[in-house]
Design an enzyme around this catalytic site. Sequence first.
Site, PDB file in Angstrom:
ATOM      1  N   ARG A 126      44.005  38.488  28.979  1.00 24.80           N
ATOM      2  CA  ARG A 126      44.873  38.286  30.143  1.00 24.80           C
ATOM      3  C   ARG A 126      46.349  38.532  29.845  1.00 24.80           C
ATOM      4  O   ARG A 126      47.150  38.669  30.752  1.00 24.80           O
ATOM      5  CB  ARG A 126      44.637  36.878  30.719  1.00 24.80           C
ATOM      6  CG  ARG A 126      43.353  36.856  31.546  1.00 24.80           C
ATOM      7  CD  ARG A 126      42.707  35.501  31.668  1.00 24.80           C
ATOM      8  NE  ARG A 126      41.452  35.604  32.410  1.00 24.80           N
ATOM      9  CZ  ARG A 126      40.291  36.028  31.881  1.00 24.80           C
ATOM     10  NH1 ARG A 126      40.226  36.347  30.604  1.00 24.80           N
ATOM     11  NH2 ARG A 126      39.209  36.122  32.632  1.00 24.80           N
TER      12      ARG A 126
ATOM     13  N   TYR B 229      30.824  45.551  58.800  1.00 25.70           N
ATOM     14  CA  TYR B 229      29.490  44.934  58.846  1.00 25.70           C
ATOM     15  C   TYR B 229      28.864  44.863  60.238  1.00 25.70           C
ATOM     16  O   TYR B 229      28.058  43.972  60.508  1.00 25.70           O
ATOM     17  CB  TYR B 229      29.550  43.558  58.164  1.00 25.70           C
ATOM     18  CG  TYR B 229      30.067  43.702  56.750  1.00 25.70           C
ATOM     19  CD1 TYR B 229      29.226  44.113  55.706  1.00 25.70           C
ATOM     20  CD2 TYR B 229      31.429  43.522  56.450  1.00 25.70           C
ATOM     21  CE1 TYR B 229      29.709  44.307  54.421  1.00 25.70           C
ATOM     22  CE2 TYR B 229      31.918  43.719  55.172  1.00 25.70           C
ATOM     23  CZ  TYR B 229      31.056  44.112  54.154  1.00 25.70           C
ATOM     24  OH  TYR B 229      31.542  44.316  52.889  1.00 25.70           O
TER      25      TYR B 229
ATOM     26  N   HIS C 259      20.728  48.649  37.758  1.00 31.23           N
ATOM     27  CA  HIS C 259      21.718  48.532  38.830  1.00 31.23           C
ATOM     28  C   HIS C 259      22.342  49.905  39.134  1.00 31.23           C
ATOM     29  O   HIS C 259      22.369  50.346  40.287  1.00 31.23           O
ATOM     30  CB  HIS C 259      22.800  47.522  38.421  1.00 31.23           C
ATOM     31  CG  HIS C 259      23.913  47.406  39.419  1.00 31.23           C
ATOM     32  ND1 HIS C 259      23.929  46.459  40.420  1.00 31.23           N
ATOM     33  CD2 HIS C 259      25.034  48.151  39.600  1.00 31.23           C
ATOM     34  CE1 HIS C 259      25.010  46.614  41.163  1.00 31.23           C
ATOM     35  NE2 HIS C 259      25.714  47.633  40.686  1.00 31.23           N
ATOM     36  N   GLU C 260      22.822  50.575  38.115  1.00 33.75           N
ATOM     37  CA  GLU C 260      23.513  51.857  38.316  1.00 33.75           C
ATOM     38  C   GLU C 260      22.570  52.930  38.850  1.00 33.75           C
ATOM     39  O   GLU C 260      22.922  53.705  39.744  1.00 33.75           O
ATOM     40  CB  GLU C 260      24.183  52.329  37.027  1.00 33.75           C
ATOM     41  CG  GLU C 260      25.316  51.432  36.532  1.00 33.75           C
ATOM     42  CD  GLU C 260      26.358  51.131  37.600  1.00 33.75           C
ATOM     43  OE1 GLU C 260      26.601  51.975  38.476  1.00 33.75           O
ATOM     44  OE2 GLU C 260      26.937  50.026  37.567  1.00 33.75           O
TER      45      GLU C 260
ATOM     46  N   HIS D 228      22.151  52.892  42.514  1.00 36.08           N
ATOM     47  CA  HIS D 228      23.178  53.634  43.275  1.00 36.08           C
ATOM     48  C   HIS D 228      22.793  55.111  43.369  1.00 36.08           C
ATOM     49  O   HIS D 228      22.864  55.718  44.438  1.00 36.08           O
ATOM     50  CB  HIS D 228      24.538  53.516  42.586  1.00 36.08           C
ATOM     51  CG  HIS D 228      25.200  52.163  42.715  1.00 36.08           C
ATOM     52  ND1 HIS D 228      25.427  51.560  43.921  1.00 36.08           N
ATOM     53  CD2 HIS D 228      25.724  51.330  41.778  1.00 36.08           C
ATOM     54  CE1 HIS D 228      26.057  50.392  43.723  1.00 36.08           C
ATOM     55  NE2 HIS D 228      26.248  50.236  42.432  1.00 36.08           N
TER      56      HIS D 228
ATOM     57  N   GLU E 144      24.800  47.820  46.509  1.00 35.12           N
ATOM     58  CA  GLU E 144      24.736  47.046  45.272  1.00 35.12           C
ATOM     59  C   GLU E 144      23.367  46.400  45.071  1.00 35.12           C
ATOM     60  O   GLU E 144      22.995  46.072  43.936  1.00 35.12           O
ATOM     61  CB  GLU E 144      25.823  45.967  45.272  1.00 35.12           C
ATOM     62  CG  GLU E 144      27.247  46.500  45.406  1.00 35.12           C
ATOM     63  CD  GLU E 144      27.618  47.475  44.308  1.00 35.12           C
ATOM     64  OE1 GLU E 144      27.042  47.389  43.207  1.00 35.12           O
ATOM     65  OE2 GLU E 144      28.477  48.346  44.557  1.00 35.12           O
TER      66      GLU E 144
ATOM     67  N   TRP F 278      44.718  32.167  43.090  1.00 40.39           N
ATOM     68  CA  TRP F 278      43.506  32.600  42.388  1.00 40.39           C
ATOM     69  C   TRP F 278      42.806  31.406  41.741  1.00 40.39           C
ATOM     70  O   TRP F 278      41.607  31.185  41.904  1.00 40.39           O
ATOM     71  CB  TRP F 278      43.892  33.654  41.344  1.00 40.39           C
ATOM     72  CG  TRP F 278      42.816  34.112  40.418  1.00 40.39           C
ATOM     73  CD1 TRP F 278      42.667  33.770  39.103  1.00 40.39           C
ATOM     74  CD2 TRP F 278      41.742  35.024  40.713  1.00 40.39           C
ATOM     75  NE1 TRP F 278      41.576  34.412  38.556  1.00 40.39           N
ATOM     76  CE2 TRP F 278      40.988  35.192  39.518  1.00 40.39           C
ATOM     77  CE3 TRP F 278      41.341  35.724  41.862  1.00 40.39           C
ATOM     78  CZ2 TRP F 278      39.865  36.022  39.434  1.00 40.39           C
ATOM     79  CZ3 TRP F 278      40.222  36.548  41.780  1.00 40.39           C
ATOM     80  CH2 TRP F 278      39.497  36.691  40.582  1.00 40.39           C
TER      81      TRP F 278
ATOM     82  N   ARG G 257      39.171  29.595  42.228  1.00 46.28           N
ATOM     83  CA  ARG G 257      38.262  29.508  41.076  1.00 46.28           C
ATOM     84  C   ARG G 257      37.798  28.062  40.887  1.00 46.28           C
ATOM     85  O   ARG G 257      36.632  27.807  40.601  1.00 46.28           O
ATOM     86  CB  ARG G 257      38.973  29.990  39.811  1.00 46.28           C
ATOM     87  CG  ARG G 257      39.305  31.482  39.838  1.00 46.28           C
ATOM     88  CD  ARG G 257      38.193  32.296  39.244  1.00 46.28           C
ATOM     89  NE  ARG G 257      38.442  32.597  37.842  1.00 46.28           N
ATOM     90  CZ  ARG G 257      37.525  33.122  37.031  1.00 46.28           C
ATOM     91  NH1 ARG G 257      36.310  33.382  37.477  1.00 46.28           N
ATOM     92  NH2 ARG G 257      37.817  33.374  35.772  1.00 46.28           N
TER      93      ARG G 257
ATOM     94  N   HIS H  57      37.829  44.957  39.380  1.00 42.25           N
ATOM     95  CA  HIS H  57      37.813  45.324  40.802  1.00 42.25           C
ATOM     96  C   HIS H  57      39.153  45.111  41.497  1.00 42.25           C
ATOM     97  O   HIS H  57      39.367  45.652  42.585  1.00 42.25           O
ATOM     98  CB  HIS H  57      36.684  44.573  41.513  1.00 42.25           C
ATOM     99  CG  HIS H  57      35.334  44.890  40.928  1.00 42.25           C
ATOM    100  ND1 HIS H  57      34.979  44.498  39.639  1.00 42.25           N
ATOM    101  CD2 HIS H  57      34.278  45.571  41.407  1.00 42.25           C
ATOM    102  CE1 HIS H  57      33.753  44.921  39.380  1.00 42.25           C
ATOM    103  NE2 HIS H  57      33.302  45.576  40.427  1.00 42.25           N
TER     104      HIS H  57
ATOM    105  N   ARG I 151      30.764  42.708  48.702  1.00 38.94           N
ATOM    106  CA  ARG I 151      29.509  43.450  48.589  1.00 38.94           C
ATOM    107  C   ARG I 151      28.553  42.835  47.556  1.00 38.94           C
ATOM    108  O   ARG I 151      27.347  42.852  47.747  1.00 38.94           O
ATOM    109  CB  ARG I 151      29.805  44.907  48.198  1.00 38.94           C
ATOM    110  CG  ARG I 151      30.616  45.054  46.933  1.00 38.94           C
ATOM    111  CD  ARG I 151      30.953  46.507  46.598  1.00 38.94           C
ATOM    112  NE  ARG I 151      31.757  47.138  47.642  1.00 38.94           N
ATOM    113  CZ  ARG I 151      32.280  48.357  47.547  1.00 38.94           C
ATOM    114  NH1 ARG I 151      32.089  49.075  46.450  1.00 38.94           N
ATOM    115  NH2 ARG I 151      32.988  48.867  48.528  1.00 38.94           N
TER     116      ARG I 151
HETATM  117  O1  X8Z Z   1      30.869  46.123  39.108  1.00 40.10           O
HETATM  118  C1  X8Z Z   1      29.677  45.932  39.055  1.00 40.10           C
HETATM  119  C2  X8Z Z   1      28.729  47.082  38.720  1.00 40.10           C
HETATM  120  C3  X8Z Z   1      29.244  48.389  39.192  1.00 40.10           C
HETATM  121  S1  X8Z Z   1      29.187  48.537  40.917  1.00 40.10           S
HETATM  122  C4  X8Z Z   1      28.538  47.160  37.230  1.00 40.10           C
HETATM  123  N1  X8Z Z   1      29.174  44.690  39.225  1.00 40.10           N
HETATM  124  C5  X8Z Z   1      30.025  43.542  39.508  1.00 40.10           C
HETATM  125  C6  X8Z Z   1      30.885  43.187  38.310  1.00 40.10           C
HETATM  126  O2  X8Z Z   1      30.652  43.711  37.222  1.00 40.10           O
HETATM  127  O3  X8Z Z   1      31.784  42.355  38.455  1.00 40.10           O
HETATM  128  C7  X8Z Z   1      27.763  44.320  39.204  1.00 40.10           C
HETATM  129  C8  X8Z Z   1      27.741  42.835  39.322  1.00 40.10           C
HETATM  130  C9  X8Z Z   1      29.084  42.424  39.845  1.00 40.10           C
HETATM  131 ZN    ZN Z   2      27.230  48.601  41.623  1.00 42.08          ZN
END
Ligand code: X8Z
Ligand code: ZN
Length: 607
Positions: free
Chosen positions: A178, A216, A376-377, A380, A404, A477, A481, A505, A514
């Site tokens: 951080r 949505y 997961h990937e 997509h 997702e 934040w 949390r 993100h 999402r």
């Molecule tokens: O970002 C992602 C994926 C790519 S769409 C690996 N995820 C989130 C994260 O890592 O914070 C999947 C679970 C939540």
């Molecule tokens: Zn994803």
Amino acid sequence: MRLRFLAAAAVAALLTGAGIGMAASQSTAPEPTENDAKAFIAQVEHDLAREDEYASRAAWVQNTYITVDTNWLNSRASAEFNAMAVKFAKEASRFDTVKTDPVTRRKLDLLKRMVVLPSPSRAGAAEELARLRTTLVTDYSTAKFTYKGKALTLDDMEQMFRTLRDPVATRTLWEGWRKVSSPQMKEPYSRLVTLANEGSRELGYRDTGALWRSWYDMPPDKFAARTDQLWSQVEPLYKDLHCYVRGKLSEKYGDAVQPKTGPIRADLTGNMWAQEWGNIYDIVAPKNLSAGYDLTAAMKQHGYTPEKIVRTADAWYQSIGFAPEPATFWERSQFTRPRDRDVVCHASAWDLDAKDDLRIKVCFTVSADDFFTAHHELGHNMYQRAYSVQPYLFQGGANDGFHEAIGDFAGLNALTPGYLKAIGLIDHVPGPEADIPYLLHMALDKVAFLPFGLLVDKWRWEVFSGAVDPAHYNEAWWALRKRYQGITPPGPRPANAFDPGAKFHIPNNTPYMRYFLANLYEFQFYRAACRQAGWTGPLNRCSIFRNRKVGEKFEAMMKMGASKPWPEALAAFTGEHDIDAEALVEYFAPLDAWLKEQNKGQTCGWQ
Ligand code: X8Z
Ligand code: ZN
């Protein structure tokens, strides 16, 4: 072409109509017709698809080879795409009162809300916004923390976090990440918020948060209320898990490190953001019940490599009838961190040409986390290929939560012991005594994630609306949390901290609600698939491996893309018309009963 003519005619009408003192009959442009709307959409889809591919290829190069030049190219391409999409979105309003067929109407609606961060139209704004975006994600992706003389990347630290059990070391890494990743982002981030809000307002949204909540197929305010209501369905289960885990952490580390009351110390959860806790299963495992195997160890034993993990995930999709990833996928994807250049390591799946140029970009090691992420990937990618049969504006998920949830659904199947045995990763399927350990392990990832999935965009909604100003970014934040997750930093936060920026993100501007939605949809998909397969045993043991009938129905839903409101897509596969947390609650019901038993005599909660 027809639409170029239309565009020129519209400009001419605007110019002549602007003349002051003209007679009404002369100044009014002719009402656009349904045919005009269709021609407009045809042009938009053609132009956007072309620009989209260009921007995607520039982004791929930048993501897999960060340099001053690839940053420049990416910013330019992203600015151009953004400006074009915003221009079209504004033009779409011309057809607001035109009676059109439902397909054209849906495309016009999707067009108006397709841009994540709309750029303002004034000169230079799109370029400034694009440069800020590239800078933020580059800062995040290239940050390194020097620990014991070694410059550690985020993925180095994430890997250490999985097994580190020394609270002095976890605190050092947690605070170190951080310190190096995010304090300098605060200023550019707040500038980005201002620009994106300006662009959103030009499109008729109150702010960028309202734009995001409009995705949505319901009014934005109704969506916000719906997420709160879904949270209230799962909150009791989360609190039971929190109570149990806190007790175990306190037993292990002592009251001075983890008190028996109050929030959980974030760096003790085995994850850099305390978002999934599966890595500390060893600390919370029940004394008298064994899970029977350890997936990470099993993969290592069987000589798994990152590529082999991806091939295994691809084989799962093939087993239910999906075509394999194309040959180019294996040539062009990035599976591990390159040793000689900076890249964006956060996992992502790409569709470069809306045909067959599918790829993933990940930095895998051999771990249970990455085994799940591979499914997961690829989810997509499978979705992208399924909806490539749709026209451009329908080439997307039914909503972003669906996107997702596809691969998470695959992952739920692929983690079952029955499946792991079928592919030779474990030798025998443990008996019923392993169900509680299995569910507990799953809950550490799936239930622990829920409040985090919810709060990231609760924070951003407050930031975009102006309810929280830059001086209070960090405070707001941590308030969220604490309130939703019941977690706390390992020590006081410095005045210049910008901890939201230490989560991918935020600098990458990927909306996060999402994932909260996906965590619920995946259990709805799973329950429906298991019913279709005629499964009657405990839900957590169900696997649809090799079930082509279920796969066919799943793919039919995926092929719909964004062509219909999401409740119709959901119903196509599950028969259910609404999102519902009940499927997740049902899956974990045996565990929740067990947790309540374990928590007897404890004071749960943290306020
Ligand atoms: O970002 C992602 C994926 C790519 S769409 C690996 N995820 C989130 C994260 O890592 O914070 C999947 C679970 C939540
Ligand atoms: Zn994803």
